[in-house]
Motif scaffolding. Sequence first.
Motif, PDB file in Angstrom:
ATOM      1  N   SER A  64       0.836  -1.282  -0.039  1.00 20.61           N
ATOM      2  CA  SER A  64      -0.201   0.085  -0.016  1.00 20.61           C
ATOM      3  C   SER A  64       0.871   1.309  -0.163  1.00 20.61           C
ATOM      4  O   SER A  64       0.603   2.204  -0.616  1.00 20.61           O
ATOM      5  N   LYS A  65       1.963   1.118   0.665  1.00 19.51           N
ATOM      6  CA  LYS A  65       2.914   2.372   0.593  1.00 19.51           C
ATOM      7  C   LYS A  65       3.389   2.685  -0.638  1.00 19.51           C
ATOM      8  O   LYS A  65       3.675   3.836  -1.004  1.00 19.51           O
ATOM      9  N   LYS A  66       3.718   1.249  -1.216  1.00 20.30           N
ATOM     10  CA  LYS A  66       4.375   1.720  -2.572  1.00 20.30           C
ATOM     11  C   LYS A  66       3.368   2.106  -3.531  1.00 20.30           C
ATOM     12  O   LYS A  66       3.774   2.856  -4.545  1.00 20.30           O
ATOM     13  N   VAL A  67       2.008   1.580  -3.173  1.00 22.83           N
ATOM     14  CA  VAL A  67       1.168   2.318  -4.212  1.00 22.83           C
ATOM     15  C   VAL A  67       0.946   3.613  -4.029  1.00 22.83           C
ATOM     16  O   VAL A  67       0.680   4.310  -5.153  1.00 22.83           O
ATOM     17  N   GLN A  68       0.867   4.106  -3.163  1.00 21.80           N
ATOM     18  CA  GLN A  68       0.956   5.489  -2.810  1.00 21.80           C
ATOM     19  C   GLN A  68       1.935   6.302  -3.103  1.00 21.80           C
ATOM     20  O   GLN A  68       1.555   7.510  -3.833  1.00 21.80           O
ATOM     21  N   THR A  69       2.990   5.840  -2.923  1.00 19.71           N
ATOM     22  CA  THR A  69       4.384   6.813  -3.384  1.00 19.71           C
ATOM     23  C   THR A  69       4.147   6.476  -5.244  1.00 19.71           C
ATOM     24  O   THR A  69       4.663   7.874  -5.880  1.00 19.71           O
ATOM     25  N   SER A  70       3.783   5.459  -5.850  1.00 16.15           N
ATOM     26  CA  SER A  70       3.535   5.397  -7.209  1.00 16.15           C
ATOM     27  C   SER A  70       2.437   6.452  -7.658  1.00 16.15           C
ATOM     28  O   SER A  70       2.702   6.871  -8.900  1.00 16.15           O
ATOM     29  N   LYS A  71       1.513   6.383  -6.867  1.00 13.50           N
ATOM     30  CA  LYS A  71       0.351   7.401  -7.421  1.00 13.50           C
ATOM     31  C   LYS A  71       0.790   8.787  -7.268  1.00 13.50           C
ATOM     32  O   LYS A  71       0.601   9.690  -8.230  1.00 13.50           O
ATOM     33  N   ARG A  72       1.469   9.016  -6.310  1.00 13.32           N
ATOM     34  CA  ARG A  72       2.128  10.420  -6.144  1.00 13.32           C
ATOM     35  C   ARG A  72       3.038  10.923  -7.357  1.00 13.32           C
ATOM     36  O   ARG A  72       3.216  11.738  -7.724  1.00 13.32           O
ATOM     37  N   HIS A  73       3.917   9.905  -7.487  1.00 11.82           N
ATOM     38  CA  HIS A  73       4.913   9.900  -8.777  1.00 11.82           C
ATOM     39  C   HIS A  73       3.922  10.224 -10.111  1.00 11.82           C
ATOM     40  O   HIS A  73       4.337  10.962 -11.109  1.00 11.82           O
ATOM     41  N   LEU A  74       2.873   9.340 -10.217  1.00  9.61           N
ATOM     42  CA  LEU A  74       1.981   9.423 -11.496  1.00  9.61           C
ATOM     43  C   LEU A  74       1.509  10.807 -11.594  1.00  9.61           C
ATOM     44  O   LEU A  74       1.147  11.521 -12.634  1.00  9.61           O
ATOM     45  N   GLU A  76       2.541  13.756 -10.210  1.00 12.59           N
ATOM     46  CA  GLU A  76       3.599  14.595 -10.679  1.00 12.59           C
ATOM     47  C   GLU A  76       3.800  14.478 -12.241  1.00 12.59           C
ATOM     48  O   GLU A  76       3.992  15.531 -12.987  1.00 12.59           O
ATOM     49  N   VAL A  77       3.755  13.231 -12.585  1.00 11.45           N
ATOM     50  CA  VAL A  77       4.159  13.196 -14.001  1.00 11.45           C
ATOM     51  C   VAL A  77       2.938  13.802 -14.951  1.00 11.45           C
ATOM     52  O   VAL A  77       3.282  14.270 -15.931  1.00 11.45           O
ATOM     53  N   SER A  78       1.806  13.391 -14.485  1.00 11.78           N
ATOM     54  CA  SER A  78       0.497  13.984 -15.268  1.00 11.78           C
ATOM     55  C   SER A  78       0.713  15.415 -15.219  1.00 11.78           C
ATOM     56  O   SER A  78       0.084  15.835 -16.241  1.00 11.78           O
ATOM     57  N   LYS A  79       0.996  15.914 -14.257  1.00  8.16           N
ATOM     58  CA  LYS A  79       1.126  17.586 -14.130  1.00  8.16           C
ATOM     59  C   LYS A  79       2.189  18.211 -15.068  1.00  8.16           C
ATOM     60  O   LYS A  79       2.238  19.257 -15.463  1.00  8.16           O
ATOM     61  N   SER A  80       3.175  17.336 -15.523  1.00  2.19           N
ATOM     62  CA  SER A  80       4.380  17.853 -16.322  1.00  2.19           C
ATOM     63  C   SER A  80       4.617  17.135 -17.454  1.00  2.19           C
ATOM     64  O   SER A  80       5.434  16.283 -17.560  1.00  2.19           O
ATOM     65  N   PHE A  81       3.615  16.914 -18.443  1.00  4.58           N
ATOM     66  CA  PHE A  81       3.739  16.178 -19.507  1.00  4.58           C
ATOM     67  C   PHE A  81       4.943  16.613 -20.366  1.00  4.58           C
ATOM     68  O   PHE A  81       5.585  15.766 -20.979  1.00  4.58           O
ATOM     69  N   VAL A  92       5.445   4.760 -15.940  1.00  2.00           N
ATOM     70  CA  VAL A  92       5.250   5.107 -14.456  1.00  2.00           C
ATOM     71  C   VAL A  92       3.624   4.691 -14.507  1.00  2.00           C
ATOM     72  O   VAL A  92       2.989   4.041 -13.329  1.00  2.00           O
ATOM     73  N   TYR A  93       2.736   4.900 -15.498  1.00  2.00           N
ATOM     74  CA  TYR A  93       1.344   4.455 -15.241  1.00  2.00           C
ATOM     75  C   TYR A  93       1.450   2.933 -15.089  1.00  2.00           C
ATOM     76  O   TYR A  93       0.545   2.689 -14.375  1.00  2.00           O
ATOM     77  N   GLU A  94       2.080   2.225 -15.885  1.00  2.00           N
ATOM     78  CA  GLU A  94       1.972   0.794 -16.033  1.00  2.00           C
ATOM     79  C   GLU A  94       2.549   0.186 -14.428  1.00  2.00           C
ATOM     80  O   GLU A  94       1.884  -0.623 -13.800  1.00  2.00           O
ATOM     81  N   VAL A  95       3.501   0.863 -14.072  1.00  2.00           N
ATOM     82  CA  VAL A  95       3.839   0.509 -12.623  1.00  2.00           C
ATOM     83  C   VAL A  95       2.930   0.706 -11.593  1.00  2.00           C
ATOM     84  O   VAL A  95       2.534  -0.070 -10.763  1.00  2.00           O
ATOM     85  N   THR A  96       2.274   1.928 -11.421  1.00  2.00           N
ATOM     86  CA  THR A  96       1.072   2.254 -10.714  1.00  2.00           C
ATOM     87  C   THR A  96       0.109   1.129 -10.726  1.00  2.00           C
ATOM     88  O   THR A  96      -0.531   0.703  -9.792  1.00  2.00           O
ATOM     89  N   HIS A  97      -0.298   0.975 -12.091  1.00  2.00           N
ATOM     90  CA  HIS A  97      -1.497  -0.022 -12.492  1.00  2.00           C
ATOM     91  C   HIS A  97      -1.158  -1.289 -11.887  1.00  2.00           C
ATOM     92  O   HIS A  97      -1.793  -2.072 -11.259  1.00  2.00           O
ATOM     93  N   ASN A  98       0.118  -1.918 -12.062  1.00  2.00           N
ATOM     94  CA  ASN A  98       0.455  -3.116 -11.644  1.00  2.00           C
ATOM     95  C   ASN A  98       0.432  -3.284 -10.159  1.00  2.00           C
ATOM     96  O   ASN A  98       0.133  -4.238  -9.568  1.00  2.00           O
ATOM     97  N   LEU A  99       0.925  -2.301  -9.382  1.00  2.00           N
ATOM     98  CA  LEU A  99       1.063  -2.118  -8.022  1.00  2.00           C
ATOM     99  C   LEU A  99      -0.428  -2.198  -7.580  1.00  2.00           C
ATOM    100  O   LEU A  99      -0.814  -2.904  -6.562  1.00  2.00           O
ATOM    101  N   GLN A 100      -1.350  -1.650  -7.814  1.00  2.00           N
ATOM    102  CA  GLN A 100      -2.508  -1.380  -7.472  1.00  2.00           C
ATOM    103  C   GLN A 100      -3.361  -2.730  -7.897  1.00  2.00           C
ATOM    104  O   GLN A 100      -4.154  -3.233  -6.900  1.00  2.00           O
TER     105      GLN A 100
END
Length: 377
Positions: A64-74, A76-81, A92-100
């Motif tokens: 769950s911690k890893k998912v939260q970290t990955s979501k925050r990273h996602l 940030e990435v989404s705001k700065s395309f 980043v999106y795939e890593v977050t999806h896989n973790l979820q």
Amino acid sequence: MVMKPRIKRLDEIIDKMVNVVEDSKDEIFYISEDAREEYERLVIELNETKDKVLKHIKAEKELSKKVQTSKRHLSEVSKSFDRYSEEEIREVYEVTHNLQTKLIMLREKERNLRLKRDDLERRLIGLENTINRADGLVGKVSIILQYLNEDFQQVNEILKEAKEKHKFGLKIIEAQEEERRKISREIHDGPAQMLANILLRSEIVERTAREESLLIAVAEIKNVRQLIKQSLQDVRRIIYDLRPMTLDDLGLIPTLNKYLSTTAEFHEVSIDFTEFGTEKRLEPECEVVLFRLIQEAVQNSIKHADASHIHVKIEITKNHIIAVVTDNGKGFDPSIQKDDSFGIIGMKERVDLFGGKLVIQSKVNKGTKVIIRIPNQ
């Protein structure tokens, strides 16, 4: 004669009932043991399941911690395309999806483990109740079986006593018929023959007195008188064997004295007689019973024990009458009941009628002592 098959069938029914209860007890015991084994197996499985649940909870927290970290990273990435390439954003999106996805699957496994844990706990409670009930039933069945065995033992003793009384009753009938045949033979061979002889001699006396001398007739009358005297003795002996007249006229002690002295002389054995506290007469029924009991004991010593010396002692106290017959015969083992021991059964029956107690002490080659104790009412 119908009594034996009925008693046998009743014994079989009792044995079947006891066997059914014993089998039920064994079945309950086996159920309890199976439940106990299943309980122990489920305890092990429950402990393993609890360990797995704890491990999944720990893994879920880390994931769950890893998912939260990955979501925050996602985020940030989404705001700065403009700062990230398309490849980096997809990664980043795939890593977050896989973790979820892993977190959802981990939570599903944890939920299944929790359900399994709860089910195991419920089953353990049910098994524990089954074990407790089974143990309680085994205890109750054991108590019931104990009572059944005790009650059926009493029933068997009653049945055994009934069979003995049945045999004894038949033996009494046989003894009565044999006694009648014996008396019939004795009267036929003794007094009847004597009376026939007397009748014949009386005719001889009449003819002699008429045709010959009176002296010969007188001599023949003397022979007739001797025959009458002998016949009278035989009649008195038969009457005495049936019931001694002295028992009614003189009482127990004089009758015993005469009987024992006559028996000792006839069978050529030594018989001593000792009495204490015999000043007063007893009740007629009591005197008859005591005489017959002592008579039976003495006859057993002579006929069955081959005794050469017998000591008869009777003591009359205020509360009890005690008679003891001791012999130096071959003795026997009282624990072994013979088929022809109806004399002893008859003695016990007589004593029981007066609320008394009969004790027989004997050893092989050590003689026998018969102790009769009845209340002095």
